[in-house]
Motif scaffolding. Sequence first.
Motif, PDB file in Angstrom:
ATOM      1  N   ALA A  74       0.824  -1.206   0.000  1.00 44.05           N
ATOM      2  CA  ALA A  74       0.000   0.000   0.000  1.00 44.05           C
ATOM      3  C   ALA A  74       0.858   1.256   0.000  1.00 44.05           C
ATOM      4  O   ALA A  74       0.577   2.227  -0.716  1.00 44.05           O
ATOM      5  CB  ALA A  74      -0.932  -0.014   1.212  1.00 44.05           C
ATOM      6  N   VAL A  75       1.919   1.246   0.817  1.00 45.06           N
ATOM      7  CA  VAL A  75       2.806   2.410   0.863  1.00 45.06           C
ATOM      8  C   VAL A  75       3.494   2.610  -0.479  1.00 45.06           C
ATOM      9  O   VAL A  75       3.591   3.746  -0.984  1.00 45.06           O
ATOM     10  CB  VAL A  75       3.845   2.238   1.994  1.00 45.06           C
ATOM     11  CG1 VAL A  75       4.939   3.301   1.889  1.00 45.06           C
ATOM     12  CG2 VAL A  75       3.168   2.315   3.352  1.00 45.06           C
ATOM     13  N   THR A  76       3.950   1.528  -1.082  1.00 47.44           N
ATOM     14  CA  THR A  76       4.647   1.631  -2.366  1.00 47.44           C
ATOM     15  C   THR A  76       3.726   2.135  -3.469  1.00 47.44           C
ATOM     16  O   THR A  76       4.135   2.946  -4.314  1.00 47.44           O
ATOM     17  CB  THR A  76       5.220   0.249  -2.761  1.00 47.44           C
ATOM     18  OG1 THR A  76       6.132  -0.177  -1.739  1.00 47.44           O
ATOM     19  CG2 THR A  76       5.944   0.327  -4.090  1.00 47.44           C
ATOM     20  N   ARG A  77       2.485   1.697  -3.447  1.00 46.30           N
ATOM     21  CA  ARG A  77       1.558   2.048  -4.529  1.00 46.30           C
ATOM     22  C   ARG A  77       0.877   3.393  -4.308  1.00 46.30           C
ATOM     23  O   ARG A  77       0.741   4.193  -5.244  1.00 46.30           O
ATOM     24  CB  ARG A  77       0.501   0.953  -4.660  1.00 46.30           C
ATOM     25  CG  ARG A  77      -0.479   1.159  -5.821  1.00 46.30           C
ATOM     26  CD  ARG A  77      -1.508   0.049  -5.909  1.00 46.30           C
ATOM     27  NE  ARG A  77      -2.481   0.114  -4.805  1.00 46.30           N
ATOM     28  CZ  ARG A  77      -2.477  -0.690  -3.754  1.00 46.30           C
ATOM     29  NH1 ARG A  77      -1.553  -1.637  -3.636  1.00 46.30           N
ATOM     30  NH2 ARG A  77      -3.389  -0.564  -2.802  1.00 46.30           N
ATOM     31  N   ARG A  78       0.476   3.678  -3.069  1.00 46.61           N
ATOM     32  CA  ARG A  78      -0.392   4.822  -2.822  1.00 46.61           C
ATOM     33  C   ARG A  78       0.317   6.044  -2.253  1.00 46.61           C
ATOM     34  O   ARG A  78      -0.167   7.170  -2.411  1.00 46.61           O
ATOM     35  CB  ARG A  78      -1.513   4.406  -1.860  1.00 46.61           C
ATOM     36  CG  ARG A  78      -2.458   3.352  -2.408  1.00 46.61           C
ATOM     37  CD  ARG A  78      -3.348   2.784  -1.310  1.00 46.61           C
ATOM     38  NE  ARG A  78      -3.985   3.843  -0.533  1.00 46.61           N
ATOM     39  CZ  ARG A  78      -4.504   3.662   0.684  1.00 46.61           C
ATOM     40  NH1 ARG A  78      -4.424   2.478   1.263  1.00 46.61           N
ATOM     41  NH2 ARG A  78      -5.061   4.670   1.319  1.00 46.61           N
ATOM     42  N   LEU A  79       1.445   5.847  -1.586  1.00 49.20           N
ATOM     43  CA  LEU A  79       2.065   6.962  -0.873  1.00 49.20           C
ATOM     44  C   LEU A  79       3.382   7.426  -1.478  1.00 49.20           C
ATOM     45  O   LEU A  79       3.595   8.626  -1.699  1.00 49.20           O
ATOM     46  CB  LEU A  79       2.271   6.580   0.597  1.00 49.20           C
ATOM     47  CG  LEU A  79       2.842   7.663   1.527  1.00 49.20           C
ATOM     48  CD1 LEU A  79       1.966   8.905   1.510  1.00 49.20           C
ATOM     49  CD2 LEU A  79       2.966   7.133   2.948  1.00 49.20           C
ATOM     50  N   LEU A  80       4.283   6.496  -1.759  1.00 51.53           N
ATOM     51  CA  LEU A  80       5.627   6.892  -2.195  1.00 51.53           C
ATOM     52  C   LEU A  80       5.647   7.675  -3.505  1.00 51.53           C
ATOM     53  O   LEU A  80       6.426   8.633  -3.625  1.00 51.53           O
ATOM     54  CB  LEU A  80       6.527   5.662  -2.277  1.00 51.53           C
ATOM     55  CG  LEU A  80       6.877   5.008  -0.933  1.00 51.53           C
ATOM     56  CD1 LEU A  80       7.847   3.851  -1.144  1.00 51.53           C
ATOM     57  CD2 LEU A  80       7.458   6.022   0.053  1.00 51.53           C
ATOM     58  N   PRO A  81       4.840   7.329  -4.522  1.00 48.97           N
ATOM     59  CA  PRO A  81       4.888   8.147  -5.745  1.00 48.97           C
ATOM     60  C   PRO A  81       4.510   9.605  -5.506  1.00 48.97           C
ATOM     61  O   PRO A  81       5.135  10.521  -6.045  1.00 48.97           O
ATOM     62  CB  PRO A  81       3.888   7.445  -6.670  1.00 48.97           C
ATOM     63  CG  PRO A  81       3.859   6.030  -6.184  1.00 48.97           C
ATOM     64  CD  PRO A  81       3.999   6.128  -4.696  1.00 48.97           C
ATOM     65  N   ARG A  82       3.480   9.845  -4.680  1.00 50.95           N
ATOM     66  CA  ARG A  82       3.080  11.233  -4.396  1.00 50.95           C
ATOM     67  C   ARG A  82       4.123  11.935  -3.534  1.00 50.95           C
ATOM     68  O   ARG A  82       4.369  13.141  -3.691  1.00 50.95           O
ATOM     69  CB  ARG A  82       1.716  11.235  -3.699  1.00 50.95           C
ATOM     70  CG  ARG A  82       0.585  10.811  -4.629  1.00 50.95           C
ATOM     71  CD  ARG A  82      -0.781  10.896  -3.946  1.00 50.95           C
ATOM     72  NE  ARG A  82      -0.964   9.817  -2.980  1.00 50.95           N
ATOM     73  CZ  ARG A  82      -1.270   9.998  -1.707  1.00 50.95           C
ATOM     74  NH1 ARG A  82      -1.407  11.213  -1.220  1.00 50.95           N
ATOM     75  NH2 ARG A  82      -1.437   8.970  -0.895  1.00 50.95           N
ATOM     76  N   TYR A  83       4.745  11.192  -2.651  1.00 51.23           N
ATOM     77  CA  TYR A  83       5.805  11.757  -1.814  1.00 51.23           C
ATOM     78  C   TYR A  83       6.995  12.170  -2.673  1.00 51.23           C
ATOM     79  O   TYR A  83       7.537  13.277  -2.528  1.00 51.23           O
ATOM     80  CB  TYR A  83       6.211  10.718  -0.772  1.00 51.23           C
ATOM     81  CG  TYR A  83       7.081  11.219   0.357  1.00 51.23           C
ATOM     82  CD1 TYR A  83       7.278  12.574   0.616  1.00 51.23           C
ATOM     83  CD2 TYR A  83       7.708  10.306   1.203  1.00 51.23           C
ATOM     84  CE1 TYR A  83       8.069  12.999   1.671  1.00 51.23           C
ATOM     85  CE2 TYR A  83       8.504  10.723   2.270  1.00 51.23           C
ATOM     86  CZ  TYR A  83       8.677  12.075   2.484  1.00 51.23           C
ATOM     87  OH  TYR A  83       9.465  12.494   3.534  1.00 51.23           O
ATOM     88  N   ALA A  84       7.381  11.312  -3.606  1.00 45.65           N
ATOM     89  CA  ALA A  84       8.504  11.634  -4.493  1.00 45.65           C
ATOM     90  C   ALA A  84       8.187  12.855  -5.356  1.00 45.65           C
ATOM     91  O   ALA A  84       9.045  13.713  -5.593  1.00 45.65           O
ATOM     92  CB  ALA A  84       8.843  10.428  -5.362  1.00 45.65           C
TER      93      ALA A  84
END
Length: 204
Positions: free
Chosen positions: A72-82
């Motif tokens: 979930a973190v890899t798909r939903r959070l990290l792209p927006r964080y980057a």
Amino acid sequence: MLWAVTETSLEQDAVLTGPDEQQLFVVHRPRHPGQFLIAPLAPGGFADHHFEEAAEPNGIAVSNDPARAAAAVTRRLLPRYAGALAALRRAAALPDPPPGPAQIPGVVQLSWNSDGTVTTPLSHVPVDARHVFFLHGFQYKPTRGNFVLPAYGHGAQALRIQAVASYLGDRGIGVRLRNVPDNAPALPPARQPKYLPSPGRPRR
């Protein structure tokens, strides 16, 4: 996430550090046993106005299953964080905005900036005239304390600036443009307010 941190007693929390200065704050989700809240942390070293153009990612809730939580973190959070971190770095690479103009009594100064925006300090605009700035497309940027008219193009900006200047001019307030491009609008002159208190004895 803010509610969980400020309004509840946290049992445990942790900060996970990853590559590219990424940091994730992890806490138990209140009232949801078996779940965690994970939110990205803002990096240090940036001025407040650098965050204006960054779409700050929200935190997410995940289960206590490690594999599902990581997915979930890899798909939903990290792209927006980057993406937010990249926007911050782009903003920090730009030159800082020039200092605002000194306030002149009875005059609102508008600065035409190199990026096409038009700005003026909020404190220079009379309180009872601020709604007109919002009405004609100005946005308030609290990190700078400025009204900002986005770069709509000189034609659209001319109409908006002239409308604001006309409103202020009818109330005896002048408008001055700084760093004016060649095809900037001509502004109407300030006029005496239509209604002035009589200098004689007060009305009964």
